[in-house]
Design a protein around this motif. Structure first.
Motif, PDB file in Angstrom:
ATOM      1  N   SER A 237       6.029  -4.182  -2.797  1.00  0.00           N
ATOM      2  CA  SER A 237       5.178  -3.057  -2.415  1.00  0.00           C
ATOM      3  C   SER A 237       4.246  -3.328  -1.243  1.00  0.00           C
ATOM      4  O   SER A 237       3.955  -2.393  -0.471  1.00  0.00           O
ATOM      5  CB  SER A 237       4.361  -2.591  -3.621  1.00  0.00           C
ATOM      6  OG  SER A 237       3.441  -3.586  -4.038  1.00  0.00           O
ATOM      7  N   PRO A 238       3.719  -4.554  -1.033  1.00  0.00           N
ATOM      8  CA  PRO A 238       2.797  -4.735   0.086  1.00  0.00           C
ATOM      9  C   PRO A 238       3.397  -4.362   1.448  1.00  0.00           C
ATOM     10  O   PRO A 238       2.674  -3.896   2.331  1.00  0.00           O
ATOM     11  CB  PRO A 238       2.456  -6.224   0.017  1.00  0.00           C
ATOM     12  CG  PRO A 238       2.549  -6.544  -1.443  1.00  0.00           C
ATOM     13  CD  PRO A 238       3.743  -5.757  -1.899  1.00  0.00           C
ATOM     14  N   GLU A 239       4.691  -4.551   1.603  1.00  0.00           N
ATOM     15  CA  GLU A 239       5.326  -4.199   2.872  1.00  0.00           C
ATOM     16  C   GLU A 239       5.285  -2.689   3.101  1.00  0.00           C
ATOM     17  O   GLU A 239       5.090  -2.210   4.221  1.00  0.00           O
ATOM     18  CB  GLU A 239       6.775  -4.708   2.864  1.00  0.00           C
ATOM     19  CG  GLU A 239       6.852  -6.230   2.730  1.00  0.00           C
ATOM     20  CD  GLU A 239       8.010  -6.710   1.875  1.00  0.00           C
ATOM     21  OE1 GLU A 239       9.005  -5.973   1.735  1.00  0.00           O
ATOM     22  OE2 GLU A 239       7.923  -7.834   1.346  1.00  0.00           O
ATOM     23  N   LEU A 240       5.458  -1.936   2.029  1.00  0.00           N
ATOM     24  CA  LEU A 240       5.375  -0.484   2.110  1.00  0.00           C
ATOM     25  C   LEU A 240       3.934  -0.037   2.306  1.00  0.00           C
ATOM     26  O   LEU A 240       3.663   0.914   3.057  1.00  0.00           O
ATOM     27  CB  LEU A 240       5.961   0.140   0.849  1.00  0.00           C
ATOM     28  CG  LEU A 240       7.478  -0.011   0.709  1.00  0.00           C
ATOM     29  CD1 LEU A 240       7.895   0.080  -0.750  1.00  0.00           C
ATOM     30  CD2 LEU A 240       8.199   1.037   1.535  1.00  0.00           C
ATOM     31  N   GLN A 241       3.008  -0.718   1.645  1.00  0.00           N
ATOM     32  CA  GLN A 241       1.594  -0.384   1.807  1.00  0.00           C
ATOM     33  C   GLN A 241       1.138  -0.572   3.247  1.00  0.00           C
ATOM     34  O   GLN A 241       0.331   0.210   3.769  1.00  0.00           O
ATOM     35  CB  GLN A 241       0.746  -1.230   0.866  1.00  0.00           C
ATOM     36  CG  GLN A 241       0.789  -0.791  -0.585  1.00  0.00           C
ATOM     37  CD  GLN A 241       0.178   0.589  -0.784  1.00  0.00           C
ATOM     38  OE1 GLN A 241       0.881   1.600  -0.822  1.00  0.00           O
ATOM     39  NE2 GLN A 241      -1.135   0.641  -0.885  1.00  0.00           N
TER      40      GLN A 241
ATOM     41  N   TRP B 133       5.797   6.635  -0.598  1.00  0.00           N
ATOM     42  CA  TRP B 133       6.960   5.813  -0.956  1.00  0.00           C
ATOM     43  C   TRP B 133       7.124   5.848  -2.466  1.00  0.00           C
ATOM     44  O   TRP B 133       6.170   6.163  -3.188  1.00  0.00           O
ATOM     45  CB  TRP B 133       6.855   4.377  -0.437  1.00  0.00           C
ATOM     46  CG  TRP B 133       5.684   3.555  -0.877  1.00  0.00           C
ATOM     47  CD1 TRP B 133       4.509   3.371  -0.217  1.00  0.00           C
ATOM     48  CD2 TRP B 133       5.572   2.758  -2.084  1.00  0.00           C
ATOM     49  NE1 TRP B 133       3.673   2.536  -0.920  1.00  0.00           N
ATOM     50  CE2 TRP B 133       4.300   2.143  -2.062  1.00  0.00           C
ATOM     51  CE3 TRP B 133       6.422   2.514  -3.158  1.00  0.00           C
ATOM     52  CZ2 TRP B 133       3.861   1.307  -3.086  1.00  0.00           C
ATOM     53  CZ3 TRP B 133       5.984   1.681  -4.183  1.00  0.00           C
ATOM     54  CH2 TRP B 133       4.727   1.086  -4.141  1.00  0.00           C
ATOM     55  N   VAL B 134       8.324   5.565  -2.932  1.00  0.00           N
ATOM     56  CA  VAL B 134       8.617   5.664  -4.357  1.00  0.00           C
ATOM     57  C   VAL B 134       9.113   4.319  -4.878  1.00  0.00           C
ATOM     58  O   VAL B 134       9.867   3.605  -4.211  1.00  0.00           O
ATOM     59  CB  VAL B 134       9.671   6.767  -4.631  1.00  0.00           C
ATOM     60  CG1 VAL B 134      11.020   6.439  -3.991  1.00  0.00           C
ATOM     61  CG2 VAL B 134       9.849   7.009  -6.124  1.00  0.00           C
TER      62      VAL B 134
ATOM     63  N   ALA C 285      11.057   2.388  -1.754  1.00  0.00           N
ATOM     64  CA  ALA C 285      11.702   2.944  -0.567  1.00  0.00           C
ATOM     65  C   ALA C 285      10.875   4.090  -0.008  1.00  0.00           C
ATOM     66  O   ALA C 285      10.151   4.771  -0.744  1.00  0.00           O
ATOM     67  CB  ALA C 285      13.115   3.422  -0.912  1.00  0.00           C
ATOM     68  N   ALA C 286      11.016   4.292   1.292  1.00  0.00           N
ATOM     69  CA  ALA C 286      10.256   5.333   1.983  1.00  0.00           C
ATOM     70  C   ALA C 286      11.103   5.946   3.087  1.00  0.00           C
ATOM     71  O   ALA C 286      12.026   5.316   3.609  1.00  0.00           O
ATOM     72  CB  ALA C 286       8.982   4.746   2.587  1.00  0.00           C
TER      73      ALA C 286
ATOM     74  N   ASP D 140      -1.671  -5.058   1.033  1.00  0.00           N
ATOM     75  CA  ASP D 140      -0.589  -5.106   2.021  1.00  0.00           C
ATOM     76  C   ASP D 140      -0.217  -6.515   2.469  1.00  0.00           C
ATOM     77  O   ASP D 140       0.463  -6.699   3.475  1.00  0.00           O
ATOM     78  CB  ASP D 140      -0.971  -4.269   3.249  1.00  0.00           C
ATOM     79  CG  ASP D 140      -2.210  -4.804   3.974  1.00  0.00           C
ATOM     80  OD1 ASP D 140      -2.696  -5.903   3.623  1.00  0.00           O
ATOM     81  OD2 ASP D 140      -2.690  -4.120   4.893  1.00  0.00           O
ATOM     82  N   ASP D 141      -0.659  -7.525   1.747  1.00  0.00           N
ATOM     83  CA  ASP D 141      -0.347  -8.927   2.061  1.00  0.00           C
ATOM     84  C   ASP D 141      -0.970  -9.408   3.364  1.00  0.00           C
ATOM     85  O   ASP D 141      -0.604 -10.475   3.875  1.00  0.00           O
ATOM     86  CB  ASP D 141       1.181  -9.164   2.136  1.00  0.00           C
ATOM     87  CG  ASP D 141       1.799  -9.375   0.767  1.00  0.00           C
ATOM     88  OD1 ASP D 141       1.061  -9.584  -0.198  1.00  0.00           O
ATOM     89  OD2 ASP D 141       3.041  -9.316   0.675  1.00  0.00           O
ATOM     90  N   SER D 142      -1.907  -8.651   3.936  1.00  0.00           N
ATOM     91  CA  SER D 142      -2.432  -9.019   5.253  1.00  0.00           C
ATOM     92  C   SER D 142      -3.123 -10.375   5.255  1.00  0.00           C
ATOM     93  O   SER D 142      -3.112 -11.076   6.269  1.00  0.00           O
ATOM     94  CB  SER D 142      -3.393  -7.933   5.759  1.00  0.00           C
ATOM     95  OG  SER D 142      -4.460  -7.740   4.849  1.00  0.00           O
TER      96      SER D 142
END
Length: 343
Positions: free
Chosen positions: A93-97, A127-128, A262-263, A329-331
């Motif tokens: 999820s962090p990549e999508l965030q 995103w879902v 996915a988004a 978001d893993d930043s």
């Protein structure tokens, strides 16, 4: 895009549109006939199953560009409104965030979001959630007794575990764990933990390397996502496995559950078809296809679809209480890993 995931099939997979040629098939609208471009940070075996089934059901072809999720997310961010991607499907999820925060994602249709419990979807609805996996510890059953297993993943930074741990800090799957530790324990504690791991652990390129080393007795324990162990068991056979999984108890941060989602890109030229693909990913047929096959070994997020029986039932997991928003978001995760000397 360069294919960045080890063991993937060729980075671009194009499926011809066949449905319109079948006897009695209804003519495809221009939107339906469009070829979707999918940027994928998911495992190619799962994506191949899904895209083939999606085309069979809809007649919509999918061209896949594959790589590591974080690097693809960064590429999409760089491409911005000019990205050729229609859909982004990734493991964590962090990549999508990250892309959500940058305003690059389109709203997901409400009926699609409603198929998945809301805690596994984007807080903004762009995103879902599709699948989930649990962070676990694989251990060598010949050298590690149950009483020697840590009560918390934080214990692995202590001197008792020096030389006994395997980790893959450069694998994209390790980043959400670092983010979870930082969110729940604080950044100073996360940094101290990582420095302890840097002293204690053998490092590998990826989780596949970690679990293989544990199973052959090369290292006593290893931090992985659950499905890597199940895939190895499928490959070599249950009777030939020399390792087992340990699930961190009591809501420990080590048992964090990561969401694959996915988004649709806001810049997509095929928005309607892209929304159909997201709806397909959370549909009962798609979720069942993954759950019943011996390929994916992740947890389907659609209620009522049981996970592969080799997995511990999803309802029995004891993850920490951490929301998608809190995980973030893993930043800062990569910065902590670099400061600890693990990258």
């Amino acid at each position: 895009m360069q294919d960045l995931r080890r063991g993937r099939l060729p980075a671009v997979v194009s499926l011809a549109i066949l449905a319109a040629l079948a006897g009695g098939a209804a003519p495809l609208r221009a939107e339906d006939a469009a070829t979707l471009t999918l940027y994928s940070g998911q495992h190619e075996q799962s994506v191949n199953l899904l895209t083939a089934d999606f085309q069979k059901r809809t007649g919509i072809a999918v061209k896949v560009k594959a790589g590591e999720g974080p690097e693809i997310a960064n590429q999409i961010a760089e491409e911005g409104a000019s990205s050729p991607a229609d859909v982004y499907f990734t493991e964590n999820s962090p990549e999508l965030q990250l892309l959500s925060e940058k305003g690059l994602l389109a709203p997901v249709e409400a009926k699609t979001l409603a198929e998945i419990p809301s805690q596994y979807n984007s807080p903004k609805g762009d995103w879902v959630g599709v699948l989930a996996r649990e962070n676990v510890l694989a251990y060598d059953t010949a050298t590690v007794r149950p009483g020697q297993l840590p009560k918390s993943i934080m214990d692995l930074a202590g001197p008792a575990y020096k030389g006994k741990i395997g980790i893959a800090p450069s694998d994209g799957d390790f980043l959400p764990l670092v983010s979870a530790v930082a969110a729940l324990k604080g950044k100073p504690a996360a940094l101290a933990w990582l420095k302890g791991l840097a002293q204690n652990a053998q490092t590998f390129d990826d989780d596949e390397g970690v679990v293989a080393a544990v199973d052959r007795g090369g290292v006593a324990m290893g931090i992985i996502n659950n499905y890597y162990w199940a895939r190895l068991q499928e490959e070599v056979g249950r009777s030939k496995m020399h390792s087992a999984l340990y699930h961190f108890p009591g809501g420990d941060v080590g048992a964090v559950v990561n969401v694959s989602g996915a988004a649709v890109l806001k810049s997509s030229a095929h928005g309607e078809a892209a929304q159909k693909f997201l709806a397909y990913l959370v549909s009962e047929p798609a979720q069942t296809l993954l759950a019943q096959g011996n390929v994916n070994f992740e947890y389907p997020l659609r209620p009522g679809v049981a996970a592969n029986p080799v997995l511990k039932p999803f309802g029995e997991l004891k993850p920490p209480q951490i929301s998608i928003s809190t995980l973030g978001d893993d930043s800062g995760a990569a910065d902590l890993l670099r400061e600890a000397g693990l990258l």
